[in-house]
Write a protein that holds these residues in place. Structure first.
Motif, PDB file in Angstrom:
ATOM      1  N   LEU A   6       0.830  -1.209   0.000  1.00  0.00           N
ATOM      2  CA  LEU A   6       0.000   0.000   0.000  1.00  0.00           C
ATOM      3  C   LEU A   6       0.864   1.258   0.000  1.00  0.00           C
ATOM      4  CD1 LEU A   6      -2.914   0.932   0.029  1.00  0.00           C
ATOM      5  CD2 LEU A   6      -2.855   0.919   2.527  1.00  0.00           C
ATOM      6  N   GLU A   7       1.931   1.241   0.773  1.00  0.00           N
ATOM      7  CA  GLU A   7       2.831   2.390   0.829  1.00  0.00           C
ATOM      8  C   GLU A   7       3.473   2.651  -0.530  1.00  0.00           C
ATOM      9  OE1 GLU A   7       6.915   3.819   3.174  1.00  0.00           O
ATOM     10  OE2 GLU A   7       5.770   2.096   3.895  1.00  0.00           O
ATOM     11  N   LYS A   8       3.939   1.609  -1.194  1.00  0.00           N
ATOM     12  CA  LYS A   8       4.564   1.765  -2.508  1.00  0.00           C
ATOM     13  C   LYS A   8       3.537   2.205  -3.542  1.00  0.00           C
ATOM     14  CE  LYS A   8       8.133   1.348  -3.541  1.00  0.00           C
ATOM     15  NZ  LYS A   8       9.189   2.378  -3.751  1.00  0.00           N
ATOM     16  N   ALA A   9       2.346   1.652  -3.473  1.00  0.00           N
ATOM     17  CA  ALA A   9       1.296   2.032  -4.416  1.00  0.00           C
ATOM     18  C   ALA A   9       0.959   3.512  -4.278  1.00  0.00           C
ATOM     19  CB  ALA A   9       0.048   1.175  -4.181  1.00  0.00           C
ATOM     20  N   GLN A  10       0.804   3.978  -3.046  1.00  0.00           N
ATOM     21  CA  GLN A  10       0.501   5.390  -2.823  1.00  0.00           C
ATOM     22  C   GLN A  10       1.615   6.286  -3.345  1.00  0.00           C
ATOM     23  OE1 GLN A  10      -0.613   4.900   1.529  1.00  0.00           O
ATOM     24  NE2 GLN A  10      -2.184   6.336   0.915  1.00  0.00           N
ATOM     25  N   GLU A  11       2.837   5.872  -3.118  1.00  0.00           N
ATOM     26  CA  GLU A  11       3.985   6.641  -3.602  1.00  0.00           C
ATOM     27  C   GLU A  11       3.940   6.776  -5.126  1.00  0.00           C
ATOM     28  OE1 GLU A  11       8.687   5.769  -4.291  1.00  0.00           O
ATOM     29  OE2 GLU A  11       7.826   5.066  -2.399  1.00  0.00           O
ATOM     30  N   LEU A  12       3.655   5.680  -5.810  1.00  0.00           N
ATOM     31  CA  LEU A  12       3.605   5.699  -7.270  1.00  0.00           C
ATOM     32  C   LEU A  12       2.385   6.467  -7.783  1.00  0.00           C
ATOM     33  CD1 LEU A  12       4.662   2.005  -8.019  1.00  0.00           C
ATOM     34  CD2 LEU A  12       6.064   4.067  -8.234  1.00  0.00           C
ATOM     35  N   THR A  36       1.496 -12.039  -5.359  1.00  0.00           N
ATOM     36  CA  THR A  36       1.590 -11.642  -3.948  1.00  0.00           C
ATOM     37  C   THR A  36       0.684 -10.448  -3.668  1.00  0.00           C
ATOM     38  OG1 THR A  36       3.879 -12.415  -3.833  1.00  0.00           O
ATOM     39  CG2 THR A  36       3.157 -10.887  -2.127  1.00  0.00           C
ATOM     40  N   ILE A  37       0.637  -9.516  -4.609  1.00  0.00           N
ATOM     41  CA  ILE A  37      -0.236  -8.347  -4.438  1.00  0.00           C
ATOM     42  C   ILE A  37      -1.690  -8.783  -4.343  1.00  0.00           C
ATOM     43  CG2 ILE A  37      -1.104  -6.241  -5.520  1.00  0.00           C
ATOM     44  CD1 ILE A  37       1.621  -5.769  -6.689  1.00  0.00           C
ATOM     45  N   TYR A  38      -2.079  -9.723  -5.228  1.00  0.00           N
ATOM     46  CA  TYR A  38      -3.475 -10.158  -5.247  1.00  0.00           C
ATOM     47  C   TYR A  38      -3.854 -11.006  -4.037  1.00  0.00           C
ATOM     48  CZ  TYR A  38      -4.185  -8.279  -9.913  1.00  0.00           C
ATOM     49  OH  TYR A  38      -4.318  -7.434 -10.984  1.00  0.00           O
ATOM     50  N   GLN A  39      -2.862 -11.423  -3.270  1.00  0.00           N
ATOM     51  CA  GLN A  39      -3.162 -12.115  -2.012  1.00  0.00           C
ATOM     52  C   GLN A  39      -3.652 -11.132  -0.954  1.00  0.00           C
ATOM     53  OE1 GLN A  39       0.540 -14.078  -1.100  1.00  0.00           O
ATOM     54  NE2 GLN A  39       0.082 -15.859  -2.389  1.00  0.00           N
ATOM     55  N   HIS A  40      -3.330  -9.847  -1.156  1.00  0.00           N
ATOM     56  CA  HIS A  40      -3.693  -8.822  -0.170  1.00  0.00           C
ATOM     57  C   HIS A  40      -4.751  -7.852  -0.681  1.00  0.00           C
ATOM     58  CE1 HIS A  40      -0.387  -9.927   2.559  1.00  0.00           C
ATOM     59  NE2 HIS A  40       0.315 -10.149   1.461  1.00  0.00           N
ATOM     60  N   PHE A  41      -4.844  -7.702  -2.006  1.00  0.00           N
ATOM     61  CA  PHE A  41      -5.826  -6.791  -2.595  1.00  0.00           C
ATOM     62  C   PHE A  41      -6.544  -7.489  -3.739  1.00  0.00           C
ATOM     63  CE2 PHE A  41      -2.520  -4.117  -0.763  1.00  0.00           C
ATOM     64  CZ  PHE A  41      -3.266  -3.222  -0.003  1.00  0.00           C
ATOM     65  N   GLU A  42      -7.854  -7.438  -3.711  1.00  0.00           N
ATOM     66  CA  GLU A  42      -8.654  -8.122  -4.725  1.00  0.00           C
ATOM     67  C   GLU A  42      -8.363  -7.586  -6.120  1.00  0.00           C
ATOM     68  OE1 GLU A  42     -13.392  -8.822  -5.808  1.00  0.00           O
ATOM     69  OE2 GLU A  42     -12.813  -7.882  -3.916  1.00  0.00           O
ATOM     70  N   ASP A  43      -8.255  -6.254  -6.214  1.00  0.00           N
ATOM     71  CA  ASP A  43      -7.972  -5.619  -7.497  1.00  0.00           C
ATOM     72  C   ASP A  43      -7.435  -4.212  -7.233  1.00  0.00           C
ATOM     73  OD1 ASP A  43     -10.234  -4.191  -6.683  1.00  0.00           O
ATOM     74  OD2 ASP A  43     -11.580  -5.319  -8.001  1.00  0.00           O
TER      75      ASP A  43
END
Length: 216
Positions: A6-12, A36-43
């Motif tokens: 989430l931190e990296k996504a927000q940064e980008l 790995t991302i989809y294990q934590h976020f549906e989309d």
């Protein structure tokens, strides 16, 4: 791992805008697989909503701290402007527009936060300013609070203030300056101009508050 993603996504998202950043980009930046991302976020939509929610939680915490610890409503407004300056300094203007156009669920969260917490915060600032003799006593707090609320969103509208022609941060600061000068008393104006001349001290005071956000 979820927090790292989430931190990296927000940064980008802040740097490049939301629409242009893909799940592959985020995975590559983190050195992990997209699985790995989809294990934590549906989309991507759920990731954007989580990011917006986290941003508002932090913003709520800091804004309330400023409101409670600022010596007066004008100092609160100036410190709020400094917080805005720090938040928007690395923001790609298209990020807000992307959320509004492509992520309605996240934008609804923004609208709700604005109409509930932000409106109440502005209203409290105005009423306290009137009580302290820093804002004009004939100001209608409810009307003026809603005006200020809409100013913030208007300043982010690329149709009104095209990105290539206007800097979003400069626009927001100009609107805030215009707003405050319209409601202050002579005493309030003197105090406001004193604060704007000593921006460094206000910045230092805000930095002390921001350093406490990790306790949230």
């Amino acid at each position: 791992m979820r927090e790292r993603i989430l931190e990296k996504a927000q940064e980008l998202f802040f740097r490049f805008g939301v629409k242009s950043v893909t799940m592959d980009d985020i995975a590559r930046e983190l050195g992990i697989s997209k699985k790995t991302i989809y294990q934590h976020f549906e989309d991507k939509n759920s990731m954007v909503c989580a990011g917006v929610k986290h941003h508002f939680e932090c913003d709520h915490f800091i804004a309330e701290k400023i409101h409670n610890e600022a010596p007066n409503p004008i100092a609160e407004a100036v410190m709020g402007a400094e917080m805005m300056r720090q938040t928007m300094s690395g923001l790609n203007p298209s990020a807000i527009f992307d959320i509004k156009k492509y992520y309605p669920q996240a934008w609804d969260m923004f609208s709700q936060y604005k109409k509930e917490f932000v409106l109440d915060l502005i209203r409290r600032n105005i009423k306290k300013g009137i009580e302290m003799g820093l804002y004009r006593s004939n100001v209608n707090a409810e009307v003026i609070a809603r005006l200020r609320l809409e100013q913030v969103e208007m300043g982010l509208d690329p149709y009104i203030f095209p990105v290539g022609q206007f800097n979003p941060l400069d626009t927001q600061l100009e609107l805030l300056d215009h707003f405050l000068r319209g409601i202050v008393t002579p005493e309030g104006l003197e105090l406001y101009e004193e604060y704007t001349k000593t921006q460094l001290s206000v910045s230092i005071s805000l930095s002390a508050l921001l350093n406490t956000k990790s306790t949230y």
